[in-house]
Scaffold this active site. Structure first.
Site, mmCIF file in Angstrom:
data_model
loop_
_atom_site.group_PDB
_atom_site.id
_atom_site.type_symbol
_atom_site.label_atom_id
_atom_site.label_comp_id
_atom_site.label_asym_id
_atom_site.label_seq_id
_atom_site.Cartn_x
_atom_site.Cartn_y
_atom_site.Cartn_z
ATOM 1 C CG ASP A 1 43.505 42.692 44.211
ATOM 2 O OD1 ASP A 1 43.412 43.777 43.619
ATOM 3 O OD2 ASP A 1 44.205 41.753 43.785
ATOM 4 C CG ASP B 1 42.753 42.481 37.691
ATOM 5 O OD1 ASP B 1 41.726 41.853 37.367
ATOM 6 O OD2 ASP B 1 42.961 43.660 37.357
#
Length: 199
Positions: free
Chosen positions: A24, A26
């Site tokens: 991922d 952020d």
């Protein structure tokens, strides 16, 4: 016979599939700032380049997967995603690290697309395009949606406490239908765990 594929070729094709680490963006690679609507707000965690460099050295594909519904919501143009990813890859390269691919979903949840996490569209595309074995792979993120995504494709799930991770652990972990395989303080600790696992 038309359409016949020699079994030996099939076996070679299957065994050539490689594991990957899906990250991922952020909250895992960079500070979680809500909607990252300007390139100046991108701040990569200081431990990330070293962690990714270790994954590179272990011959693991490193692929970024990120939901970016701010595009569909009109918060920022799609061109900003490309600019942020160019900055991120430049910063990683300056420390001897690299990612092999980046995938993003620009849609909102109610758009019913196949690519928005925890739906597996981005992972399935990556598997086809890069010859990956999802069941030998890892998904690292700061939300339960990343954990759910891993479970859907048979990968191992790691939740990091950075970004939204700590809050999700404290408030919602008792409700999760299936826990992550590992909870890490950050991507550095997640990398330690990944490199100890059989592949």
């Amino acid at each position: 016979m038309a359409g016949f594929v020699p079994r030996r070729w099939l076996l070679a094709e299957v065994t050539s599939l490689r594991p990957a680490v899906f990250l991922d963006r952020d909250g895992t690679i960079a500070e979680e700032v809500g909607y990252l609507d300007h390139i100046s707000r991108f701040q990569m965690f200081p431990f990330v380049a070293h962690a990714i460099r270790r994954l590179n050295g272990a011959n693991l594909r490193v692929i970024v997967i990120t939901n970016q519904s701010g595009v569909a919501r009109g918060y920022f143009p799609e061109s900003l995603i490309a600019a942020v990813h160019e900055l991120m890859t430049t910063q990683l390269a300056s420390e001897g690290a690299h990612v092999d691919a980046l995938y993003y979903c620009p849609h909102k949840e109610d758009d019913a697309c196949a690519c928005r996490k925890p739906k597996p569209g981005m992972l399935e595309s990556a598997a086809r395009e890069h010859g990956l074995d999802l069941r030998r792979s890892f998904v690292v993120g700061d939300r339960y949606g990343d954990v759910e995504l891993a479970h859907r494709v048979g990968a191992r799930a790691i939740l990091v406490r950075t970004g939204y991770g700590e809050g999700q652990m404290q408030r919602h972990s008792a409700e999760w239908p299936a826990p992550p395989d590992f909870v890490a303080e950050n991507l550095a600790e997640a990398t330690d765990w990944i490199l100890r696992q059989p592949r």
